[in-house]
Design a protein around this motif. Sequence first.
Motif, PDB file in Angstrom:
ATOM      1  N   GLN A 193     -14.158 -27.818   7.952  1.00 49.94           N
ATOM      2  CA  GLN A 193     -15.549 -28.610   7.840  1.00 49.94           C
ATOM      3  C   GLN A 193     -16.621 -27.900   8.548  1.00 49.94           C
ATOM      4  OE1 GLN A 193     -17.168 -30.365  10.261  1.00 49.94           O
ATOM      5  NE2 GLN A 193     -15.868 -30.878  11.885  1.00 49.94           N
ATOM      6  N   GLN A 194     -16.075 -26.956   9.524  1.00 43.22           N
ATOM      7  CA  GLN A 194     -17.153 -26.206  10.033  1.00 43.22           C
ATOM      8  C   GLN A 194     -17.727 -24.987   9.221  1.00 43.22           C
ATOM      9  OE1 GLN A 194     -19.537 -26.692  12.933  1.00 43.22           O
ATOM     10  NE2 GLN A 194     -18.706 -28.658  12.270  1.00 43.22           N
ATOM     11  N   GLN A 249     -23.505 -24.333   4.285  1.00 43.92           N
ATOM     12  CA  GLN A 249     -24.340 -25.091   3.634  1.00 43.92           C
ATOM     13  C   GLN A 249     -25.750 -24.518   4.683  1.00 43.92           C
ATOM     14  OE1 GLN A 249     -23.138 -29.205   4.468  1.00 43.92           O
ATOM     15  NE2 GLN A 249     -22.294 -29.103   2.483  1.00 43.92           N
ATOM     16  N   GLY A 250     -25.826 -24.416   5.958  1.00 40.93           N
ATOM     17  CA  GLY A 250     -26.753 -24.046   6.773  1.00 40.93           C
ATOM     18  C   GLY A 250     -27.389 -22.774   6.416  1.00 40.93           C
ATOM     19  N   LYS A 306     -28.337 -29.063  -3.135  1.00 37.55           N
ATOM     20  CA  LYS A 306     -26.885 -29.565  -2.887  1.00 37.55           C
ATOM     21  C   LYS A 306     -26.138 -28.498  -2.713  1.00 37.55           C
ATOM     22  CE  LYS A 306     -23.584 -33.303  -3.921  1.00 37.55           C
ATOM     23  NZ  LYS A 306     -22.389 -32.742  -3.972  1.00 37.55           N
ATOM     24  N   VAL A 307     -25.267 -28.112  -1.863  1.00 34.71           N
ATOM     25  CA  VAL A 307     -24.371 -26.934  -1.728  1.00 34.71           C
ATOM     26  C   VAL A 307     -23.113 -27.520  -1.703  1.00 34.71           C
ATOM     27  CG1 VAL A 307     -23.733 -24.972  -0.575  1.00 34.71           C
ATOM     28  CG2 VAL A 307     -26.298 -25.843  -0.309  1.00 34.71           C
ATOM     29  N   GLU A 308     -22.314 -27.151  -2.698  1.00 36.47           N
ATOM     30  CA  GLU A 308     -20.749 -27.467  -2.610  1.00 36.47           C
ATOM     31  C   GLU A 308     -20.233 -26.192  -2.214  1.00 36.47           C
ATOM     32  OE1 GLU A 308     -19.903 -28.675  -6.703  1.00 36.47           O
ATOM     33  OE2 GLU A 308     -21.740 -29.752  -6.877  1.00 36.47           O
ATOM     34  N   GLU A 311     -17.536 -25.252   6.079  1.00 37.81           N
ATOM     35  CA  GLU A 311     -18.537 -25.956   5.218  1.00 37.81           C
ATOM     36  C   GLU A 311     -20.060 -26.027   5.804  1.00 37.81           C
ATOM     37  OE1 GLU A 311     -17.760 -29.802   3.012  1.00 37.81           O
ATOM     38  OE2 GLU A 311     -18.715 -30.328   4.776  1.00 37.81           O
ATOM     39  N   ALA A 312     -20.081 -26.602   7.066  1.00 37.30           N
ATOM     40  CA  ALA A 312     -21.583 -26.670   7.753  1.00 37.30           C
ATOM     41  C   ALA A 312     -22.095 -25.258   7.655  1.00 37.30           C
ATOM     42  CB  ALA A 312     -21.164 -27.431   8.999  1.00 37.30           C
ATOM     43  N   GLN A 313     -21.530 -24.328   8.114  1.00 37.41           N
ATOM     44  CA  GLN A 313     -22.092 -22.981   8.153  1.00 37.41           C
ATOM     45  C   GLN A 313     -22.578 -22.571   6.725  1.00 37.41           C
ATOM     46  OE1 GLN A 313     -22.749 -20.951  10.920  1.00 37.41           O
ATOM     47  NE2 GLN A 313     -22.662 -23.002  11.646  1.00 37.41           N
ATOM     48  N   MET A 339     -33.811 -28.966   0.009  1.00 33.87           N
ATOM     49  CA  MET A 339     -32.451 -28.067   0.288  1.00 33.87           C
ATOM     50  C   MET A 339     -31.760 -28.805  -1.095  1.00 33.87           C
ATOM     51  SD  MET A 339     -29.532 -28.570   2.824  1.00 33.87           S
ATOM     52  CE  MET A 339     -28.023 -27.799   2.558  1.00 33.87           C
ATOM     53  N   VAL A 364     -29.801 -22.948   3.705  1.00 32.40           N
ATOM     54  CA  VAL A 364     -31.319 -23.214   4.267  1.00 32.40           C
ATOM     55  C   VAL A 364     -31.786 -22.026   4.935  1.00 32.40           C
ATOM     56  CG1 VAL A 364     -32.242 -24.997   5.871  1.00 32.40           C
ATOM     57  CG2 VAL A 364     -30.473 -25.691   4.399  1.00 32.40           C
TER      58      VAL A 364
END
Lengths: 732, 158
Positions: free
Chosen positions: A634-635, A641-642, A681-683, A637-639, A679, A645
Amino acid sequence: MSELMKNPMTVSRRGFLVTTSTLGAGLALGMTTRPTAASASPLDEVNAWVHIASDETVTIRIARSEMGQGTLTGLAQLVAEELDCDWNQVTYEFPTPGQNVARERVWGDFSTGGSRGLRGSHQYVREGGAAAKLMLVQAAADAWNVPASECTAAESVISHSASGRTTTYGKVAEAAASVPVPTQVTLRDPADWRVAGKPVKRLDTADKLTGKLVYGADISLPGMLCASIMDSPVMGGKLVSFDESAIRKMPGVKGAVAVVTSQGTNGVAVVADTWWQAHSALKQLPIEWDRGPNANFDDAAVTALLEDGLDADDAYVGNWGGDVQAAFGASATQVEATYKVPSQNHAPMEPMNATALFTKDRCEVWCPTQNGEAALAAASEASGLPLTQCEVYKTILGGGFGRRGAGDYVHQVVEIAKVFPGTPIKLQWSREEDQKHGFFHPTTMAKMHGSLDAEGNLTGLHMRISGQSILAGLMPHALVEGADYLQFQGVIKEGLNPSMDDHSICYDIPNILVDHAMRNPPIRPGFWRGVNVNQNTIYLECFLDEMAHAAGRDALEFRLALMKNHPKSAAVLKAAAEQGGWGSNDGKARGLAFLHSFGSYVAACAEVSVDGDGKLSMDRIVAATDCGTAVNPQQIEAQVQGSFVYGLSGALYSECTLANGEFQEDNFHTYPSMKIAAMPKVEVIVMPSGGFFGGVGEPTIGVAAPAVLNAIFAATGKRIRQLPLKDQSLRA
Amino acid sequence: MKTLNVNGQPVEVDAQDSTPLLWVLREHLGLTGTKYGCGIAQCGSCTVHLDGVAVRSCVMPLAAVSETTKVTTIEGLSEDGSHPVQQAWAELDVPQCGYCQPGMIMAVSGMLNASPDADDAQIDSQITNICRCGTFQRVREGVHLAKEVAKKSKGETA
């Protein structure tokens, strides 16, 4: 200081050793952001990585810096995995750089960059956890007078099944500290992981939701004064004079101080009771500058310098194979295109800051830093005190992105603190100062020249990079006979330079030449999240798209044909394309990009639309990552997505331009950053193939821009070759 | 000396009238949860509530805040981190570096004060905070989750 408990200096059981080599590698001393059991008595640890209190709290020591990337939690998971402790009892603390020096660098490298937080330390932190477990079990076995081999441990409970006895880590931790350190440990196969590899929650979230977390900017010490600084607005310029009398009577003002450091600072700081008072006075302070040799340098000069390198003879070669000139001569079609990427600032949300307390025999610094040991070295150099009389207390960073690897602000605060011995000084940069005195993403251009045979196969590629070298600006000792091989990140063949194999090109192009004509404008370069893969991947992946288009071939098939010997690469590209709807006849505009960097294989499929007014909408991104081993999905995924951006902010909006030697974009109104409305949507597809540890924070930033730019071409037929996109029309 | 009402308490502040509320909170009252990011109302890190409405405190001079205005900072949003937005943020692990998040949380909770059913279009137009880590996707999910949390707790207390 209420939230800050300073650790007493740890006295090493193996003595005290500071050498020049440890200093060079970076250095540091211990702090925690909150009191822990370990703070009270640092020697009652099980080992350097693990302290367990009698109340069963497991404190895991984290040497790397936490700046949002989640390394803190990932490292704790790796230690806890081998320790077999109760994850719900786990907390963390940062050992200090000075403790690391004192203990012969028992925690290894503190520097946090290059997506190395996990991939550079997983082995030894896991060994640390495993060793601690063996010691705890041995301590229990000793107490029960049974062989340790008959005991098991899980969730912080040690059991001896033959006798039915159990105890807990907290009860034997003290005894475990004196058990001999195991010489050999066996690590668990990641396939059997229970805590690592799982999407557990971050350990550092709670205090970020209530305002309790103390960032460097929030440090408050008894009697502290605050400073605001203005460095020479032109790089290489000098402070001539300032008229302190003009501000002397302003509220709270204690004085103005010339600040000249070995890192190139040549400016003035105002010190006052509060930062707002100091900053208000600084804005009123009459200052005379010698704007120096770069006073007339502007963006046109930067461009001219870079253009000069596009066809120059002084380039050095980073990647080669076959004979590109022969390929061009025998080709059916040739394509040429020139690309450009500007200077960009990191702009972390927390502007640079540091706090220092200097006395004649001690210098302590509190700061957000990506390199605690380098910060300690900076404190020592600036204070003139030996390392053993300096300490650095790291805070969690309000963003780093590579900017906070530098120690410029530590040098500055110590210089100011030397004028106020015994008084803590907090130096806080304004956003404007942060924008003008960054370590900028290097500006480069690339001239791409490719050839196709009659069947549309890519037969030759010459990529000429012209422009700025990070290493030449920051660490010239790392150049090899004047060449910066880091410049070839993402575009260098495996094996040509083993230090670059984590960033190798994964397309087999029969005739290839990648060379670099170094052209360094008077701009301080730096490591910006993703480093040189950002521009190199734009150049390569957009140009491959151009070549596929010229060949009349599908851009996915064109790439896969070059990846036959690179199954991991092909797998992520196919995964992103498939989930992203590549090849479907739904009328949507899509673009692809692939990259191997920081040890990981990543790909993206972007879907965009452009309306009749030329307004871009990034509708969807599918990003696939093979980082070998996924420590916290899950981290990751966060990285990922970020990273889109950050990368797309750069591609769409960000440039730092020079006029009269001075950067013009001095705050977010002229240096915009992506907001929620823009932003996509990032899958995120996390597809670890096992057997290696790849980085996560940076790789996908490389594919963000080229995937979108290729999708823009699909939508509009326009090639965007100069970034940022912001002022260019996409109107059909 | 001026009296302010901050997080439900009257507090005395000795600062110049021109001092931005951000710096009054941070430097005079020690409420450092409210962050400095840009100083020109561009990034939203300094967002607080004035009578429940989200405002950017870095451009709000002390003189413009009356003694009766209820100032709420991140420290006063809830007693124990249990505001629906904080609960949603914890559940989704929204923050990365976290520096912008107090402002983000105050902006979102301010929006939900006025529009408890805020949709994506309202999120796009009203949440204009900058986050350089790029947490927006989870911020958006967090807003929707916070709406659910708020409704659920309202139902429980009704």
